[in-house]
Design a protein around this motif. Structure first.
Motif, PDB file in Angstrom:
ATOM      1  N   ALA A  91       0.827  -1.204   0.000  1.00 62.05           N
ATOM      2  CA  ALA A  91       0.000   0.000   0.000  1.00 62.05           C
ATOM      3  C   ALA A  91       0.861   1.254   0.000  1.00 62.05           C
ATOM      4  O   ALA A  91       0.538   2.253  -0.661  1.00 62.05           O
ATOM      5  N   LEU A  92       1.967   1.228   0.739  1.00 62.68           N
ATOM      6  CA  LEU A  92       2.885   2.365   0.764  1.00 62.68           C
ATOM      7  C   LEU A  92       3.445   2.627  -0.631  1.00 62.68           C
ATOM      8  O   LEU A  92       3.477   3.774  -1.095  1.00 62.68           O
ATOM      9  N   LYS A  93       3.869   1.570  -1.311  1.00 61.58           N
ATOM     10  CA  LYS A  93       4.443   1.729  -2.642  1.00 61.58           C
ATOM     11  C   LYS A  93       3.415   2.270  -3.625  1.00 61.58           C
ATOM     12  O   LYS A  93       3.704   3.190  -4.398  1.00 61.58           O
ATOM     13  N   ALA A  94       2.213   1.729  -3.581  1.00 60.70           N
ATOM     14  CA  ALA A  94       1.156   2.193  -4.492  1.00 60.70           C
ATOM     15  C   ALA A  94       0.853   3.668  -4.261  1.00 60.70           C
ATOM     16  O   ALA A  94       0.696   4.451  -5.203  1.00 60.70           O
ATOM     17  N   SER A  95       0.801   4.050  -3.002  1.00 60.16           N
ATOM     18  CA  SER A  95       0.534   5.444  -2.679  1.00 60.16           C
ATOM     19  C   SER A  95       1.687   6.342  -3.123  1.00 60.16           C
ATOM     20  O   SER A  95       1.476   7.423  -3.686  1.00 60.16           O
ATOM     21  N   ALA A  96       2.916   5.892  -2.893  1.00 59.36           N
ATOM     22  CA  ALA A  96       4.093   6.710  -3.190  1.00 59.36           C
ATOM     23  C   ALA A  96       4.294   6.901  -4.688  1.00 59.36           C
ATOM     24  O   ALA A  96       4.890   7.892  -5.112  1.00 59.36           O
ATOM     25  N   LEU A  97       3.813   5.951  -5.506  1.00 57.03           N
ATOM     26  CA  LEU A  97       3.985   6.045  -6.954  1.00 57.03           C
ATOM     27  C   LEU A  97       2.799   6.719  -7.633  1.00 57.03           C
ATOM     28  O   LEU A  97       2.720   6.757  -8.862  1.00 57.03           O
ATOM     29  N   THR A  98       1.894   7.230  -6.846  1.00 57.16           N
ATOM     30  CA  THR A  98       0.802   8.053  -7.372  1.00 57.16           C
ATOM     31  C   THR A  98       1.270   9.497  -7.415  1.00 57.16           C
ATOM     32  O   THR A  98       1.798  10.015  -6.425  1.00 57.16           O
ATOM     33  N   PHE A  99       1.090  10.153  -8.548  1.00 53.50           N
ATOM     34  CA  PHE A  99       1.573  11.525  -8.687  1.00 53.50           C
ATOM     35  C   PHE A  99       0.851  12.449  -7.715  1.00 53.50           C
ATOM     36  O   PHE A  99      -0.373  12.466  -7.657  1.00 53.50           O
ATOM     37  N   LYS A 100       1.635  13.258  -6.984  1.00 56.55           N
ATOM     38  CA  LYS A 100       1.089  14.093  -5.918  1.00 56.55           C
ATOM     39  C   LYS A 100       1.355  15.581  -6.117  1.00 56.55           C
ATOM     40  O   LYS A 100       0.753  16.403  -5.449  1.00 56.55           O
ATOM     41  N   TYR A 101       2.274  15.934  -7.012  1.00 53.74           N
ATOM     42  CA  TYR A 101       2.755  17.306  -7.052  1.00 53.74           C
ATOM     43  C   TYR A 101       2.657  17.884  -8.466  1.00 53.74           C
ATOM     44  O   TYR A 101       2.762  17.169  -9.460  1.00 53.74           O
ATOM     45  N   ASP A 102       2.496  19.188  -8.527  1.00 48.72           N
ATOM     46  CA  ASP A 102       2.578  19.876  -9.808  1.00 48.72           C
ATOM     47  C   ASP A 102       3.977  19.686 -10.388  1.00 48.72           C
ATOM     48  O   ASP A 102       4.952  19.501  -9.652  1.00 48.72           O
ATOM     49  N   HIS A 103       4.058  19.773 -11.707  1.00 46.85           N
ATOM     50  CA  HIS A 103       5.353  19.550 -12.347  1.00 46.85           C
ATOM     51  C   HIS A 103       5.450  20.350 -13.635  1.00 46.85           C
ATOM     52  O   HIS A 103       4.496  20.994 -14.073  1.00 46.85           O
ATOM     53  N   ASN A 104       6.618  20.268 -14.250  1.00 43.74           N
ATOM     54  CA  ASN A 104       6.949  21.047 -15.441  1.00 43.74           C
ATOM     55  C   ASN A 104       7.465  20.123 -16.544  1.00 43.74           C
ATOM     56  O   ASN A 104       8.278  20.520 -17.376  1.00 43.74           O
ATOM     57  N   ILE A 105       7.025  18.882 -16.551  1.00 43.01           N
ATOM     58  CA  ILE A 105       7.594  17.857 -17.430  1.00 43.01           C
ATOM     59  C   ILE A 105       6.939  17.918 -18.816  1.00 43.01           C
ATOM     60  O   ILE A 105       5.707  17.834 -18.907  1.00 43.01           O
ATOM     61  N   PRO A 106       7.715  18.028 -19.886  1.00 41.23           N
ATOM     62  CA  PRO A 106       7.138  17.948 -21.232  1.00 41.23           C
ATOM     63  C   PRO A 106       6.422  16.615 -21.446  1.00 41.23           C
ATOM     64  O   PRO A 106       6.809  15.587 -20.870  1.00 41.23           O
ATOM     65  N   ASP A 107       5.407  16.620 -22.281  1.00 42.25           N
ATOM     66  CA  ASP A 107       4.542  15.450 -22.433  1.00 42.25           C
ATOM     67  C   ASP A 107       5.310  14.192 -22.797  1.00 42.25           C
ATOM     68  O   ASP A 107       5.042  13.108 -22.262  1.00 42.25           O
ATOM     69  N   GLU A 108       6.287  14.298 -23.714  1.00 42.34           N
ATOM     70  CA  GLU A 108       6.980  13.083 -24.164  1.00 42.34           C
ATOM     71  C   GLU A 108       7.819  12.475 -23.048  1.00 42.34           C
ATOM     72  O   GLU A 108       8.006  11.250 -22.982  1.00 42.34           O
ATOM     73  N   PHE A 109       8.322  13.298 -22.141  1.00 40.50           N
ATOM     74  CA  PHE A 109       9.086  12.780 -21.013  1.00 40.50           C
ATOM     75  C   PHE A 109       8.152  12.239 -19.922  1.00 40.50           C
ATOM     76  O   PHE A 109       8.475  11.249 -19.257  1.00 40.50           O
ATOM     77  N   LEU A 110       7.008  12.861 -19.756  1.00 40.81           N
ATOM     78  CA  LEU A 110       6.039  12.365 -18.782  1.00 40.81           C
ATOM     79  C   LEU A 110       5.556  10.970 -19.173  1.00 40.81           C
ATOM     80  O   LEU A 110       5.395  10.087 -18.318  1.00 40.81           O
TER      81      LEU A 110
END
Length: 442
Positions: free
Chosen positions: A414-433
């Motif tokens: 459960a910790l891993k599943a929660s931690a790998l859920t996106f939580k924060y705003d970001h600046n990542i270009p679509d192809e890298f996301l």
């Protein structure tokens, strides 16, 4: 030492070196050198113009290391006229970048730092086309390894890049394989002599300074993207002081990332991209991803003694008695087998009761968040509670501290599943996301 002067910024193609000149009026002068081995042998007029624009900004950024010795109110720029955009950006960069320094030296810089506006004009950035390629700065720790492996898995053109790489970084690069760019930054020894004589010293926004170095490298080596490895939780501050939130990781925060990219595009390189690939995640999520990259286990290092500014003071390994060691050990403990993690560090810090105060700080049970690159207080609390469901449950500090925390108890899945859920705003270009999502799902 009541006046600090920005004197000169030049690039010599023969030696592939930028020289940055600074001085105090009627005081010491400084010359910083930044060497770019393997840079282009010659620059055309368009490349030279772009480098001059980027170097102008690097000059202003790197000066913070010398300005902090006395922090005078009078700042002069001799080699160009300063625009309002520059004055505004560097006031913020110095004010927040020296936030921790302000605490250490008990000085309020809000009414001290004054960059003079001497031009009514606006700078225009170069629209030079940069090659479609990325660099991934390698820091020797787990975070940059994860970013690198995401880029490699996606098959994107890239180089590793490092500035003043020492043993841990070089060993991580060897483990990764592939092409690498090595840059050498040499501070003027006169600065260290001032420090020995009692000049003020302390933390500077080193990631920010090196980001300006890599903007110059975009022209000298040929790339259009710098892929950082700063997590979402780097934006969390440590404490309030003199009217601002002090954040040890200010130049790793999303706020700086957005400011820096916009500023470089406005003043130097219109086609330059700068973002953190790990920004949507917290440190726990990055630790979960790193735990699958087993071939790095014996080479990665995060302890700051590996990266001391004085090479003679560097010590290799994990000291197992500092905030970085404590936090990385804690973050990895749910995801790496107990015996293997103890083998990596050489010690089980969770049974060392002399480290109680340090773990209390990480978990928000004492003092304030350490002035180090560590995760959020809440995620440390959640990890500590999770350990009560694992093979770490009977270790002394887990039993003691987990019982004082009120966070829900999760199992590791459960910790891993929660931690790998996106939580924060970001600046990542679509192809890298898309590449990051594919790596998480693999």
């Amino acid at each position: 030492m009541d006046t600090f002067i920005f004197k000169s910024a030049t690039y010599d193609e023969t030696s592939q070196t930028i020289a940055l000149g600074y001085a105090y009026l009627d005081g010491p002068e400084f010359s910083e050198k930044i060497h770019f081995p393997g840079a282009k042998a010659s620059l055309n007029d368009e490349e030279r113009h772009a480098l001059d624009l980027a170097m102008r900004q690097l000059h202003l950024a790197a000066g913070i290391s010398y300005y902090k010795a006395y922090c005078p109110r009078d700042i002069r720029v001799e080699n160009h006229r300063m625009t309002k955009e520059e004055a505004d950006f560097f006031f913020k960069f110095y004010r927040h970048g020296l936030g921790e320094f302000s605490v250490e030296n008990n000085i309020d810089l809000s009414g001290v730092i004054r960059f003079p506006v001497t031009s009514n004009h606006h700078l225009g950035a170069s629209d030079i086309e940069l090659p479609s390629s990325s660099v991934v700065p390698i820091g020797g720790g787990k975070d940059s390894v994860v970013s690198l492996e995401v880029i490699k898995a996606a098959g994107k053109p890239h180089h590793m890049i490092a500035i003043n790489a020492g043993r841990p970084i070089l060993e991580v690069m060897d483990a990764a394989g592939g092409d690498a760019i090595h840059i050498k930054r040499t501070l003027d020894p006169a600065l260290f002599e001032l420090n020995e004589k009692g000049a003020m010293n302390g933390h500077v926004p080193i990631t920010g300074i090196l980001s300006f170095v890599m903007a110059c490298g975009a022209i000298l080596y040929g790339y259009d993207s710098v892929v950082m490895s700063n997590e979402g939780s780097a934006s969390e501050g440590n404490m309030e002081f003199a009217g601002i939130e002090v954040n040890h990781q200010y130049s790793k925060s999303l706020e700086f990332e957005l400011d820096f990219e916009e500023y470089i595009r406005l003043t130097a390189l219109k086609n330059f991209k700068y973002f953190s690939l790990l920004r949507p995640l917290n440190e726990t999520g990055i630790a979960a991803l790193f735990s699958g990259l087993t071939h790095y286990f014996d080479t990665f290092k995060s302890c700051n003694r590996n990266f001391h500014i004085d090479e003679g003071e560097r010590k290799y390994g994990w000291c197992c008695d500092c905030p970085k060691c404590r936090f990385v050990f804690l973050a990895l403990s749910p995801f790496i087998k107990r015996d293997r993690l103890i083998d990596i560090f050489g010690k089980n810090m969770l049974v060392d009761m002399t480290q109680e105060d340090g773990f209390r700080e990480l978990c928000g049970l004492k003092g304030h968040k350490p002035f180090e690159c560590v995760g959020e207080i809440e995620e440390c609390q959640i990890i500590m509670r999770t350990l009560t469901t694992t093979e770490w449950a009977d270790d002394g500090l887990v039993k003691m501290l987990a019982g004082e925390l009120e966070n829900p108890t999760m199992n590791v899945s459960a910790l891993k599943a929660s931690a790998l859920t996106f939580k924060y705003d970001h600046n990542i270009p679509d192809e890298f996301l898309e590449s990051l999502n594919e790596f998480i799902g693999s």
